[in-house]
Design a protein around this motif. Sequence first.
Motif, PDB file in Angstrom:
ATOM      1  N   THR A   1      -6.212 -24.670  18.607  1.00  0.00           N
ATOM      2  CA  THR A   1      -6.317 -23.967  19.887  1.00  0.00           C
ATOM      3  C   THR A   1      -6.984 -24.937  20.850  1.00  0.00           C
ATOM      4  O   THR A   1      -8.129 -25.341  20.631  1.00  0.00           O
ATOM      5  N   LEU A   2      -6.248 -25.340  21.869  1.00  0.00           N
ATOM      6  CA  LEU A   2      -6.780 -26.302  22.836  1.00  0.00           C
ATOM      7  C   LEU A   2      -7.525 -25.552  23.946  1.00  0.00           C
ATOM      8  O   LEU A   2      -6.950 -24.682  24.603  1.00  0.00           O
ATOM      9  N   LEU A   3      -8.766 -25.884  24.118  1.00  0.00           N
ATOM     10  CA  LEU A   3      -9.621 -25.175  25.074  1.00  0.00           C
ATOM     11  C   LEU A   3      -9.771 -25.983  26.362  1.00  0.00           C
ATOM     12  O   LEU A   3      -9.747 -27.213  26.353  1.00  0.00           O
ATOM     13  N   GLU A   4      -9.941 -25.240  27.456  1.00  0.00           N
ATOM     14  CA  GLU A   4     -10.264 -25.881  28.727  1.00  0.00           C
ATOM     15  C   GLU A   4     -11.480 -25.163  29.284  1.00  0.00           C
ATOM     16  O   GLU A   4     -11.417 -24.465  30.281  1.00  0.00           O
ATOM     17  N   GLY A   5     -12.597 -25.304  28.574  1.00  0.00           N
ATOM     18  CA  GLY A   5     -13.827 -24.617  28.973  1.00  0.00           C
ATOM     19  C   GLY A   5     -14.405 -23.849  27.805  1.00  0.00           C
ATOM     20  O   GLY A   5     -14.169 -24.195  26.645  1.00  0.00           O
ATOM     21  N   ASP A   6     -15.141 -22.770  28.121  1.00  0.00           N
ATOM     22  CA  ASP A   6     -15.846 -22.016  27.086  1.00  0.00           C
ATOM     23  C   ASP A   6     -14.882 -21.105  26.319  1.00  0.00           C
ATOM     24  O   ASP A   6     -13.820 -20.765  26.807  1.00  0.00           O
ATOM     25  N   ARG A   7     -15.319 -20.678  25.138  1.00  0.00           N
ATOM     26  CA  ARG A   7     -14.496 -19.760  24.350  1.00  0.00           C
ATOM     27  C   ARG A   7     -15.391 -18.851  23.501  1.00  0.00           C
ATOM     28  O   ARG A   7     -16.188 -19.344  22.705  1.00  0.00           O
ATOM     29  N   ASP A   8     -15.243 -17.555  23.708  1.00  0.00           N
ATOM     30  CA  ASP A   8     -15.934 -16.564  22.876  1.00  0.00           C
ATOM     31  C   ASP A   8     -15.068 -16.370  21.632  1.00  0.00           C
ATOM     32  O   ASP A   8     -14.044 -15.693  21.676  1.00  0.00           O
ATOM     33  N   VAL A   9     -15.475 -16.991  20.511  1.00  0.00           N
ATOM     34  CA  VAL A   9     -14.577 -17.139  19.365  1.00  0.00           C
ATOM     35  C   VAL A   9     -14.133 -15.788  18.803  1.00  0.00           C
ATOM     36  O   VAL A   9     -12.957 -15.579  18.512  1.00  0.00           O
ATOM     37  N   PHE A  10     -15.078 -14.851  18.620  1.00  0.00           N
ATOM     38  CA  PHE A  10     -14.735 -13.564  18.005  1.00  0.00           C
ATOM     39  C   PHE A  10     -14.633 -12.431  19.024  1.00  0.00           C
ATOM     40  O   PHE A  10     -14.413 -11.285  18.654  1.00  0.00           O
ATOM     41  N   GLY A  11     -14.829 -12.740  20.284  1.00  0.00           N
ATOM     42  CA  GLY A  11     -14.661 -11.740  21.330  1.00  0.00           C
ATOM     43  C   GLY A  11     -15.817 -10.764  21.478  1.00  0.00           C
ATOM     44  O   GLY A  11     -15.714  -9.793  22.225  1.00  0.00           O
ATOM     45  N   ASP A  12     -16.930 -11.027  20.757  1.00  0.00           N
ATOM     46  CA  ASP A  12     -18.065 -10.098  20.864  1.00  0.00           C
ATOM     47  C   ASP A  12     -19.338 -10.801  21.340  1.00  0.00           C
ATOM     48  O   ASP A  12     -20.426 -10.231  21.277  1.00  0.00           O
ATOM     49  N   GLY A  13     -19.203 -12.040  21.790  1.00  0.00           N
ATOM     50  CA  GLY A  13     -20.349 -12.769  22.324  1.00  0.00           C
ATOM     51  C   GLY A  13     -21.261 -13.379  21.273  1.00  0.00           C
ATOM     52  O   GLY A  13     -22.264 -13.999  21.611  1.00  0.00           O
ATOM     53  N   SER A  14     -20.904 -13.251  19.997  1.00  0.00           N
ATOM     54  CA  SER A  14     -21.821 -13.735  18.955  1.00  0.00           C
ATOM     55  C   SER A  14     -21.700 -15.236  18.702  1.00  0.00           C
ATOM     56  O   SER A  14     -22.667 -15.873  18.289  1.00  0.00           O
ATOM     57  N   VAL A  15     -20.514 -15.780  18.930  1.00  0.00           N
ATOM     58  CA  VAL A  15     -20.267 -17.209  18.691  1.00  0.00           C
ATOM     59  C   VAL A  15     -19.457 -17.725  19.884  1.00  0.00           C
ATOM     60  O   VAL A  15     -18.290 -17.362  20.034  1.00  0.00           O
ATOM     61  N   VAL A  16     -20.093 -18.525  20.722  1.00  0.00           N
ATOM     62  CA  VAL A  16     -19.430 -18.936  21.957  1.00  0.00           C
ATOM     63  C   VAL A  16     -19.429 -20.466  22.055  1.00  0.00           C
ATOM     64  O   VAL A  16     -20.495 -21.099  22.059  1.00  0.00           O
ATOM     65  N   ILE A  17     -18.247 -21.037  22.123  1.00  0.00           N
ATOM     66  CA  ILE A  17     -18.122 -22.485  22.336  1.00  0.00           C
ATOM     67  C   ILE A  17     -18.403 -22.770  23.810  1.00  0.00           C
ATOM     68  O   ILE A  17     -17.867 -22.103  24.693  1.00  0.00           O
ATOM     69  N   ILE A  18     -19.285 -23.744  24.033  1.00  0.00           N
ATOM     70  CA  ILE A  18     -19.720 -24.092  25.381  1.00  0.00           C
ATOM     71  C   ILE A  18     -19.204 -25.495  25.701  1.00  0.00           C
ATOM     72  O   ILE A  18     -19.489 -26.437  24.952  1.00  0.00           O
ATOM     73  N   SER A  19     -18.512 -25.636  26.793  1.00  0.00           N
ATOM     74  CA  SER A  19     -18.014 -26.954  27.183  1.00  0.00           C
ATOM     75  C   SER A  19     -19.169 -27.811  27.705  1.00  0.00           C
ATOM     76  O   SER A  19     -19.835 -27.444  28.676  1.00  0.00           O
ATOM     77  N   THR A  20     -19.433 -28.944  27.035  1.00  0.00           N
ATOM     78  CA  THR A  20     -20.530 -29.838  27.438  1.00  0.00           C
ATOM     79  C   THR A  20     -20.040 -31.293  27.404  1.00  0.00           C
ATOM     80  O   THR A  20     -20.471 -32.084  26.571  1.00  0.00           O
ATOM     81  N   PRO A  21     -19.130 -31.648  28.315  1.00  0.00           N
ATOM     82  CA  PRO A  21     -18.556 -32.999  28.274  1.00  0.00           C
ATOM     83  C   PRO A  21     -19.584 -34.070  28.639  1.00  0.00           C
ATOM     84  O   PRO A  21     -20.625 -33.782  29.220  1.00  0.00           O
ATOM     85  N   GLY A  22     -19.267 -35.296  28.309  1.00  0.00           N
ATOM     86  CA  GLY A  22     -20.119 -36.420  28.693  1.00  0.00           C
ATOM     87  C   GLY A  22     -20.290 -37.426  27.568  1.00  0.00           C
ATOM     88  O   GLY A  22     -20.002 -38.605  27.734  1.00  0.00           O
ATOM     89  N   HIS A  23     -20.752 -36.943  26.415  1.00  0.00           N
ATOM     90  CA  HIS A  23     -20.835 -37.846  25.250  1.00  0.00           C
ATOM     91  C   HIS A  23     -19.430 -38.368  24.946  1.00  0.00           C
ATOM     92  O   HIS A  23     -19.223 -39.551  24.687  1.00  0.00           O
ATOM     93  N   THR A  24     -18.477 -37.443  24.979  1.00  0.00           N
ATOM     94  CA  THR A  24     -17.047 -37.766  24.916  1.00  0.00           C
ATOM     95  C   THR A  24     -16.361 -36.877  25.961  1.00  0.00           C
ATOM     96  O   THR A  24     -16.991 -35.950  26.494  1.00  0.00           O
ATOM     97  N   PRO A  25     -15.060 -37.126  26.253  1.00  0.00           N
ATOM     98  CA  PRO A  25     -14.417 -36.371  27.347  1.00  0.00           C
ATOM     99  C   PRO A  25     -14.383 -34.856  27.121  1.00  0.00           C
ATOM    100  O   PRO A  25     -14.460 -34.083  28.072  1.00  0.00           O
ATOM    101  N   GLY A  26     -14.247 -34.442  25.860  1.00  0.00           N
ATOM    102  CA  GLY A  26     -14.140 -33.004  25.594  1.00  0.00           C
ATOM    103  C   GLY A  26     -15.211 -32.539  24.636  1.00  0.00           C
ATOM    104  O   GLY A  26     -14.967 -31.683  23.777  1.00  0.00           O
ATOM    105  N   HIS A  27     -16.418 -33.056  24.801  1.00  0.00           N
ATOM    106  CA  HIS A  27     -17.522 -32.640  23.927  1.00  0.00           C
ATOM    107  C   HIS A  27     -17.832 -31.161  24.151  1.00  0.00           C
ATOM    108  O   HIS A  27     -17.719 -30.642  25.266  1.00  0.00           O
ATOM    109  N   GLN A  28     -18.231 -30.480  23.074  1.00  0.00           N
ATOM    110  CA  GLN A  28     -18.603 -29.069  23.196  1.00  0.00           C
ATOM    111  C   GLN A  28     -19.814 -28.755  22.312  1.00  0.00           C
ATOM    112  O   GLN A  28     -20.112 -29.463  21.361  1.00  0.00           O
TER     113      GLN A  28
END
Length: 274
Positions: free
Chosen positions: A169-196
């Motif tokens: 699943t290619l993300l372009e920003g944040d992603r609430d993995v399970f849809g309930d706010g318990s596990v959320v991928i946060i986009s934090t680029p800089g170390h690499t272009p698509g660091h999270q």
Amino acid sequence: MRNHTSVAVAAIALFATTLAAPPASAGGVDRLYVLDCGHISAADQSRWSPGVNAGVPIQLSDNCYLIHHAQGWFLWDTGLADAIAAMPDGVKGANGALEMRRTKTLAGQLEEIGVKPADIKGVAVSHTHPDHIGNVELFPNVMLYVQKAEYEWPGADNAPRFNPGHPVTLLEGDRDVFGDGSVVIISTPGHTPGHQSLLVRLPKTGAVVLSGDAVHFKDNWDNRRVPPANFNKEQSLASMQRIADILAKEHAQLWINHDEPQTDAQKKPPEFYE
Ligand SMILES: [Zn+2]
């Protein structure tokens, strides 16, 4: 049509408030394990802290994090390749500047906890450096969550960074993995272009941000230092600020993947965080 419109509006509202509004409960997450996914020695810590502690050696932890959710298991980062555990001298990296070892395999630690690779519902890696993606193919059929910018970043000799056949699943920003706010991928680029990074809202421990390599150790966090080898310095600084804002809003702890003293103080399997 009216129903469709209101559903769409609700979905947008939900998306917009994913980070702002912690759920009443922590959703379906009940366990987080800190796994030993390798160890890195460097003779000169200033490769991460420009101009500071030049020539001073540093030891870094390299963790994976296994999270249990009612919908299944989720793995954050996969560490150094398990094959390194069979090499007594480990492997050298970064033109000899780093020594990387593994004393335990990821597969063995999952087995001890009683989790089969097929039980894993999703895998996400913070970025595509070898100390984070070493075991993605232990889970060849498991959905991988990665930023599009990272996935499409050409590797050495323009090689793809992942097996092109791996479900992704290619993300372009944040992603609430399970849809309930318990596990959320946060986009934090800089170390690499698509660091999270990953925000986990645990029911007893509270909110935790898993850093990835947005920062490598506490002293760099306290001083907002950007390693010279990072892909983009301004993005790196902005991502550290973004994490700081999330920590403040969530009253969250920052767990720095490579900070060995912090890792040493954390619970290890069979113990876990609730
Ligand atoms: Zn790393």
